[in-house]
Design an enzyme around this catalytic site. Sequence first.
Site, PDB file in Angstrom:
ATOM      1  N   THR A 199      67.391  48.781  -6.957  1.00 57.09           N
ATOM      2  CA  THR A 199      67.297  47.353  -7.278  1.00 57.09           C
ATOM      3  C   THR A 199      68.693  46.753  -7.428  1.00 57.09           C
ATOM      4  OG1 THR A 199      65.226  47.765  -8.430  1.00 57.09           O
ATOM      5  CG2 THR A 199      66.289  45.673  -8.892  1.00 57.09           C
ATOM      6  N   GLU A 224      61.877  45.990 -18.708  1.00 53.65           N
ATOM      7  CA  GLU A 224      62.568  45.694 -17.450  1.00 53.65           C
ATOM      8  C   GLU A 224      64.077  45.741 -17.630  1.00 53.65           C
ATOM      9  OE1 GLU A 224      60.848  46.273 -15.119  1.00 53.65           O
ATOM     10  OE2 GLU A 224      60.051  44.476 -14.125  1.00 53.65           O
TER      11      GLU A 224
END
Lengths: 307, 307
Positions: A180, A128
């Site tokens: 994001t 991530e």
Amino acid sequence: MKKVKLQVPATVANLVCGFDILGMAIHEPYDEMEIKLLETPEIIIKHLDNFGLPEDPSKNVAGVVLLKIQEYLNLKNGFEVIINKKIKPGSGLGSSAASAAGAAIGANALLGKIFTEEELVYFAMFGEELASGVKHADNIAPCIFGGITLVKSSKPVDIIPLNAPDLFVTAVHPQVEVKTSDARQILKKNILLKDAIEQWGNIAGLVAGIQKNDIALIGRSLNDVIVEPIRSILIPKFNEIKEKSLQLGALGGGISGSGPSIFMLSEKQETSQKIAEMMKSVYDEIDIESFVYVSKINPSGIKIIEN
Amino acid sequence: MKKVKLQVPATVANLVCGFDILGMAIHEPYDEMEIKLLETPEIIIKHLDNFGLPEDPSKNVAGVVLLKIQEYLNLKNGFEVIINKKIKPGSGLGSSAASAAGAAIGANALLGKIFTEEELVYFAMFGEELASGVKHADNIAPCIFGGITLVKSSKPVDIIPLNAPDLFVTAVHPQVEVKTSDARQILKKNILLKDAIEQWGNIAGLVAGIQKNDIALIGRSLNDVIVEPIRSILIPKFNEIKEKSLQLGALGGGISGSGPSIFMLSEKQETSQKIAEMMKSVYDEIDIESFVYVSKINPSGIKIIEN
């Protein structure tokens, strides 16, 4: 040569009011991954999909996770990973988390299950970090634990698995780009205490509803007064889809992760199907291609289908 | 002449991280109340204690609740209430909530239990409004429902009863004045989003811990990064008492309501007793009079002892 095949499911982070702490695994879509333990130390990544993701292991989400595990264990073995990604990158359905969590679960299975689930979350978070710059666990945790998870802390990793209510999830992914990093930057750094109090009332209600299996309480807790009003601006037709979903009988729902996907929870399959059709037609009308998924909350997360 | 006698317990609002939404009933201290249904419409309030509280019903916390019920039902009867208050006003242990909730529960018992618990909370909130200017339910709800309650919303009233873990509570009331209005005014209107996220992770953890009966999770969720750092300044020796309590084995704890009382949760009675002694001696050393209470979480709230 040892190998495992995995089905690695999509995940919905935040669950409306639980920004940065809650996440939920669903059944559809899912990535297929095949991981082999090699006698030699290379990490080989192959993508069968056509998303143009990097195959250099140090630049690949699954690759960096395997490199970390290799380094941690001082391992002489390597891994070959074949990924057939069906969770579209940038969908807000946990595509990078799936590759990261799948790599961690796969390696662990091949090495004789030497790690706890929380340790696997720890390793997967390096994926991530590569994908988004932040070591967040809100998609990884439900992918690994299944069901609905609370990330009480990501440093140290403290994951609380919650119950998985018997509900249907409709998710729509409209083909628009929401980065994001953009979705994070438009949030305000300061919020009103009174809004925070309303938000944590909803979070407490949602967690209580999940644990008591009180479906009505889950429904009336799915309100986000802090993030959704800002982020939803980035998603075309968000308000229309939410309103129509509630009219069709959805319990509630909102943005999946940082978007652009939208998800809705329903008690009945019929309701979730109707919502799926409505979502599709709303985006068809404005010529935005969309993908719609209907499945239940996935109580077990990643599935090892062949060992 | 119909009458009821009640034991109305103290309550701990906020429960550290659950500012304005969580509350818990304890066994000690408690007020004694006796309520009679009169044939005539007067509301008569008598206090056996010496706190100098007003006995004019429109200025008395129990009185205004009974006036509201009388008005709502167009009732020709009145009530006589005798209160022996043992929960000290201004202690932060829900003294006004006890009078308000006791009046509502007592009247309801005398009238044949015509109201739901949430309706009783609604009426009792008029007492809190008189006492503090705000219709809050975080003390009233646990007093009426027992155990630990979540006030998901006070308008409309939406109370979620949670489990009551089998834990001991130590509470100390140092004789210093902290006005609820002051304790509220010193809070910042704006908070950092990152602090709010940490706070709602703790709230979610606390609710999950309570529902899963995961005592360790309850313990590590009892952290408040928003209110306690500010309000604790108003309470002498707060940090010392908290630190020493944790050293003695407390799961955690913090300010009770808006203070000045401090509460601590423990698994064992022995631990809670040791904490009580320590608390008392800390305040003795600086010549502040204090009252210490040890009891379990009270799962049933107000007790009707005679009908």
